[in-house]
Design a protein around this motif. Sequence first.
Motif, PDB file in Angstrom:
ATOM      1  N   PRO A 281      48.494 -22.122  50.764  1.00  0.00           N
ATOM      2  CA  PRO A 281      49.332 -22.558  51.610  1.00  0.00           C
ATOM      3  C   PRO A 281      49.858 -22.808  53.432  1.00  0.00           C
ATOM      4  N   MET A 282      48.839 -21.714  53.921  1.00  0.00           N
ATOM      5  CA  MET A 282      48.698 -21.629  55.215  1.00  0.00           C
ATOM      6  C   MET A 282      47.345 -22.814  55.755  1.00  0.00           C
ATOM      7  N   ILE A 283      46.143 -22.483  54.572  1.00  0.00           N
ATOM      8  CA  ILE A 283      45.537 -24.172  55.229  1.00  0.00           C
ATOM      9  C   ILE A 283      46.388 -25.684  55.591  1.00  0.00           C
ATOM     10  N   LEU A 284      47.226 -25.724  54.040  1.00  0.00           N
ATOM     11  CA  LEU A 284      47.458 -27.126  53.984  1.00  0.00           C
ATOM     12  C   LEU A 284      48.723 -26.766  55.287  1.00  0.00           C
ATOM     13  N   ALA A 285      49.150 -26.036  56.005  1.00  0.00           N
ATOM     14  CA  ALA A 285      50.459 -26.015  57.119  1.00  0.00           C
ATOM     15  C   ALA A 285      49.101 -26.151  57.678  1.00  0.00           C
ATOM     16  N   PHE A 286      48.187 -25.909  58.527  1.00  0.00           N
ATOM     17  CA  PHE A 286      47.731 -26.109  59.405  1.00  0.00           C
ATOM     18  C   PHE A 286      47.002 -27.248  59.602  1.00  0.00           C
ATOM     19  N   ALA A 287      46.869 -27.335  58.211  1.00  0.00           N
ATOM     20  CA  ALA A 287      46.489 -29.245  58.152  1.00  0.00           C
ATOM     21  C   ALA A 287      46.805 -30.025  58.824  1.00  0.00           C
ATOM     22  N   ARG A 288      48.131 -29.782  58.375  1.00  0.00           N
ATOM     23  CA  ARG A 288      49.248 -30.602  58.470  1.00  0.00           C
ATOM     24  C   ARG A 288      49.750 -30.814  60.099  1.00  0.00           C
ATOM     25  N   VAL A 289      49.950 -29.329  60.388  1.00  0.00           N
ATOM     26  CA  VAL A 289      50.250 -29.393  61.915  1.00  0.00           C
ATOM     27  C   VAL A 289      48.700 -30.238  62.866  1.00  0.00           C
ATOM     28  N   CYS A 290      48.085 -30.269  62.823  1.00  0.00           N
ATOM     29  CA  CYS A 290      46.528 -30.842  62.888  1.00  0.00           C
ATOM     30  C   CYS A 290      47.066 -32.021  63.039  1.00  0.00           C
ATOM     31  N   ARG A 291      47.387 -32.983  62.048  1.00  0.00           N
ATOM     32  CA  ARG A 291      47.506 -33.754  61.614  1.00  0.00           C
ATOM     33  C   ARG A 291      48.364 -34.472  62.606  1.00  0.00           C
ATOM     34  N   GLN A 292      49.989 -33.518  62.941  1.00  0.00           N
ATOM     35  CA  GLN A 292      51.032 -34.391  63.407  1.00  0.00           C
ATOM     36  C   GLN A 292      50.227 -34.389  64.855  1.00  0.00           C
ATOM     37  N   ARG A 293      49.263 -33.799  65.689  1.00  0.00           N
ATOM     38  CA  ARG A 293      48.795 -33.483  66.552  1.00  0.00           C
ATOM     39  C   ARG A 293      47.208 -34.120  67.105  1.00  0.00           C
ATOM     40  N   ASN A 294      47.462 -35.195  66.103  1.00  0.00           N
ATOM     41  CA  ASN A 294      46.530 -35.848  65.784  1.00  0.00           C
ATOM     42  C   ASN A 294      45.345 -34.875  66.446  1.00  0.00           C
ATOM     43  N   SER A 295      44.892 -34.779  65.886  1.00  0.00           N
ATOM     44  CA  SER A 295      43.841 -33.323  65.428  1.00  0.00           C
ATOM     45  C   SER A 295      42.845 -34.211  64.548  1.00  0.00           C
ATOM     46  N   GLY A 296      41.574 -34.022  64.722  1.00  0.00           N
ATOM     47  CA  GLY A 296      40.362 -33.591  63.461  1.00  0.00           C
ATOM     48  C   GLY A 296      40.160 -32.431  62.877  1.00  0.00           C
ATOM     49  N   PRO A 297      40.319 -32.806  61.117  1.00  0.00           N
ATOM     50  CA  PRO A 297      39.602 -31.713  59.657  1.00  0.00           C
ATOM     51  C   PRO A 297      39.077 -30.571  60.395  1.00  0.00           C
ATOM     52  N   GLN A 298      37.931 -31.540  61.445  1.00  0.00           N
ATOM     53  CA  GLN A 298      36.827 -30.261  61.924  1.00  0.00           C
ATOM     54  C   GLN A 298      37.604 -28.652  62.279  1.00  0.00           C
ATOM     55  N   LEU A 299      38.753 -28.700  62.911  1.00  0.00           N
ATOM     56  CA  LEU A 299      40.128 -27.626  63.502  1.00  0.00           C
ATOM     57  C   LEU A 299      40.307 -26.954  62.704  1.00  0.00           C
TER      58      LEU A 299
END
Length: 250
Positions: free
Chosen positions: A76-94
């Motif tokens: 759940p934390m990993i997917l939430a982090f990935a979702r915020v990265c998407r909203q900030r236009n950051s790539g999956p590498q983060l």
Amino acid sequence: MGWFKAQSSILASVLISIFAAWGYLFYQHNQMTSQPVSSMWMPPSEPLAWGFIDFALVYFMWAVMMAAMMLPSAIPMILAFARVCRQRNSGPQLTYLFISAYLGIWLLFSSLLTLLQWQMYGLAWLTPMMDNQNSISAAGILFLAGFYQFMPIKNACLVHCKTPMGFLLNEWQDGPAGAFNMGVKHGINCVGCCWAQMLIMFVVGVMNLLGMALMTLLVIAEKSMPVQSKLICKAIGAAFIVWGAFLLIA
């Protein structure tokens, strides 16, 4: 659509890592139960007899075990982090950097577990098959894990793990360094929440697959059940204490 593929790739990578870790543990357990004791490697019962390869193999066992048991609860934390990265236009590498930092903390904790197992052999608390043979030490571990469940630090760490978006909103840092720092902080909180529960593997048997599975489900339930964290902490703590008392009087 591109983001969906990226998130699916992240989730698939985590699940593959989990299944690979559990597959290795099943393989090791099968080796221990199907081969004669004389033909398999086991940690030396005398601490002074341990060499580099012994420490390395025991460490690798614990590292794989921590990945198998803790990665599922971190999804759940990993997917939430990935979702915020998407909203900030950051790539999956983060996100992968965040996961690596989180796992790194558990791999560091595995070093402590390795040293603890080494010392427990010296105290004759473990059999060559890594099972506990001292009821007093087993009860002591259960009392430690049980009383820790009542401590404020346990509840604080559990609250952190139960509220991924709250953690991300309060602790967000941009860039690769930020992703790494957040992964480290999440890992530290996660260890703070679950370290005592991991010690229970020394009670049920270090390579006890059923024990690993039950502890994994317990951690997942603790972090995901829609009840107050203090309530679930105290309920689990009471169960550990009763279990420890039973070992002493049985």
